[in-house]
Design a protein around this motif. Structure first.
Motif, PDB file in Angstrom:
ATOM      1  N   ARG A  79       0.855  -1.196   0.000  1.00  4.51           N
ATOM      2  CA  ARG A  79       0.000   0.000   0.000  1.00  4.51           C
ATOM      3  C   ARG A  79       0.884   1.237   0.000  1.00  4.51           C
ATOM      4  O   ARG A  79       1.895   1.281   0.696  1.00  4.51           O
ATOM      5  CB  ARG A  79      -0.895   0.016   1.235  1.00  4.51           C
ATOM      6  CG  ARG A  79      -1.907  -1.109   1.251  1.00  4.51           C
ATOM      7  CD  ARG A  79      -2.744  -1.137   2.505  1.00  4.51           C
ATOM      8  NE  ARG A  79      -2.815   0.191   3.089  1.00  4.51           N
ATOM      9  CZ  ARG A  79      -2.983   0.443   4.380  1.00  4.51           C
ATOM     10  NH1 ARG A  79      -3.109  -0.515   5.240  1.00  4.51           N
ATOM     11  NH2 ARG A  79      -3.038   1.666   4.840  1.00  4.51           N
ATOM     12  N   ILE A  80       0.434   2.256  -0.738  1.00  5.31           N
ATOM     13  CA  ILE A  80       1.182   3.507  -0.847  1.00  5.31           C
ATOM     14  C   ILE A  80       0.223   4.674  -0.685  1.00  5.31           C
ATOM     15  O   ILE A  80      -0.848   4.707  -1.306  1.00  5.31           O
ATOM     16  CB  ILE A  80       1.878   3.630  -2.221  1.00  5.31           C
ATOM     17  CG1 ILE A  80       2.935   2.538  -2.381  1.00  5.31           C
ATOM     18  CG2 ILE A  80       2.504   5.009  -2.408  1.00  5.31           C
ATOM     19  CD1 ILE A  80       3.558   2.500  -3.758  1.00  5.31           C
ATOM     20  N   LEU A  81       0.623   5.632   0.131  1.00  3.45           N
ATOM     21  CA  LEU A  81      -0.087   6.897   0.243  1.00  3.45           C
ATOM     22  C   LEU A  81       0.520   7.857  -0.776  1.00  3.45           C
ATOM     23  O   LEU A  81       1.733   8.074  -0.775  1.00  3.45           O
ATOM     24  CB  LEU A  81       0.053   7.472   1.652  1.00  3.45           C
ATOM     25  CG  LEU A  81      -0.457   8.895   1.871  1.00  3.45           C
ATOM     26  CD1 LEU A  81      -1.969   8.982   1.666  1.00  3.45           C
ATOM     27  CD2 LEU A  81      -0.062   9.386   3.259  1.00  3.45           C
ATOM     28  N   VAL A  82      -0.319   8.428  -1.640  1.00  3.14           N
ATOM     29  CA  VAL A  82       0.104   9.442  -2.612  1.00  3.14           C
ATOM     30  C   VAL A  82      -0.559  10.749  -2.194  1.00  3.14           C
ATOM     31  O   VAL A  82      -1.775  10.793  -1.992  1.00  3.14           O
ATOM     32  CB  VAL A  82      -0.327   9.076  -4.046  1.00  3.14           C
ATOM     33  CG1 VAL A  82       0.133  10.138  -5.033  1.00  3.14           C
ATOM     34  CG2 VAL A  82       0.200   7.701  -4.436  1.00  3.14           C
ATOM     35  N   VAL A  83       0.247  11.808  -2.048  1.00  2.28           N
ATOM     36  CA  VAL A  83      -0.271  13.094  -1.593  1.00  2.28           C
ATOM     37  C   VAL A  83       0.170  14.180  -2.570  1.00  2.28           C
ATOM     38  O   VAL A  83       1.338  14.231  -2.960  1.00  2.28           O
ATOM     39  CB  VAL A  83       0.245  13.463  -0.179  1.00  2.28           C
ATOM     40  CG1 VAL A  83      -0.367  14.778   0.301  1.00  2.28           C
ATOM     41  CG2 VAL A  83      -0.027  12.342   0.808  1.00  2.28           C
ATOM     42  N   GLU A  84      -0.787  15.057  -2.943  1.00  2.00           N
ATOM     43  CA  GLU A  84      -0.482  16.263  -3.722  1.00  2.00           C
ATOM     44  C   GLU A  84      -0.601  17.469  -2.806  1.00  2.00           C
ATOM     45  O   GLU A  84      -1.477  17.520  -1.940  1.00  2.00           O
ATOM     46  CB  GLU A  84      -1.471  16.441  -4.875  1.00  2.00           C
ATOM     47  CG  GLU A  84      -1.318  15.456  -5.992  1.00  2.00           C
ATOM     48  CD  GLU A  84      -2.274  15.748  -7.137  1.00  2.00           C
ATOM     49  OE1 GLU A  84      -3.263  16.509  -6.961  1.00  2.00           O
ATOM     50  OE2 GLU A  84      -2.050  15.203  -8.229  1.00  2.00           O
ATOM     51  N   PHE A  85       0.291  18.456  -3.005  1.00  2.00           N
ATOM     52  CA  PHE A  85       0.298  19.677  -2.213  1.00  2.00           C
ATOM     53  C   PHE A  85       0.106  20.889  -3.121  1.00  2.00           C
ATOM     54  O   PHE A  85       0.512  20.872  -4.282  1.00  2.00           O
ATOM     55  CB  PHE A  85       1.642  19.844  -1.493  1.00  2.00           C
ATOM     56  CG  PHE A  85       2.012  18.686  -0.611  1.00  2.00           C
ATOM     57  CD1 PHE A  85       1.489  18.570   0.657  1.00  2.00           C
ATOM     58  CD2 PHE A  85       2.886  17.712  -1.064  1.00  2.00           C
ATOM     59  CE1 PHE A  85       1.827  17.510   1.480  1.00  2.00           C
ATOM     60  CE2 PHE A  85       3.232  16.640  -0.260  1.00  2.00           C
ATOM     61  CZ  PHE A  85       2.707  16.539   1.020  1.00  2.00           C
TER      62      PHE A  85
END
Length: 161
Positions: A79-85
């Motif tokens: 599992r991977i958390l992908v975050v955009e800022f």
């Protein structure tokens, strides 16, 4: 320049044995992550690689700008958390890639700050990015977060309340 782990002109097979091999190498490294490149040269216009990551390993928030590049992550295992800022460091969007829950990938547009964080042991993503790759201008880092590896007490920036 020819690079490590490139594949020849035969079919590339991405199987459990390859994922296990790259994962074992990632576990042995201080950053707890390892890339396995499928493109032959940094000058290739399409960069393709496996990114094996252990928990708390992550990619420092960055964007691909000048030259502009898209980046896509597909989770093959784990599992991977992908975050955009946004430009001020607030979370704009996020998703947990988890094939067991039917969420397989995410595409990051050009000029968008983002990060990925491994949430599970033996996590491996297939990453695709516009090329060519040049270490001098591939990533524009922002000041968010530590470099390379999180601690249990680390946190990523969150949306304002």
């Amino acid at each position: 320049m020819v690079i490590e782990n490139f594949c020849n002109d035969q079919m590339i097979r991405i199987d459990k044995a390859l994922l296990d091999s790259v994962t074992a190498e990632a576990r042995s490294l201080p950053r707890k992550r390892k890339n396995y490149n499928f493109h032959k040269e940094y000058s290739d216009t399409l960069q393709r690689l496996l990114n094996a990551m252990e928990p708390l390993s992550y990619i420092q928030p960055h964007k691909h700008q000048d030259p502009d590049k898209r980046e896509v992550f597909f989770v093959l295992r784990g599992r991977i958390l992908v975050v955009e800022f946004d430009e001020t460091g607030n979370t704009r969007d996020h998703v947990i890639l988890d094939p067991l829950n039917g969420v397989y990938g995410a595409e990051i547009p050009e000029r968008t700050f983002h990060t990925i964080v491994s949430l599970e042991n033996s996590t491996v993503a297939y990453e695709v990015k516009d090329g060519p790759y040049s270490p001098a201008d591939d990533k524009n880092f922002c000041s968010l977060g530590p470099k390379g590896r999180l601690s249990r007490s680390s946190s990523i920036p969150r949306q304002p309340a």
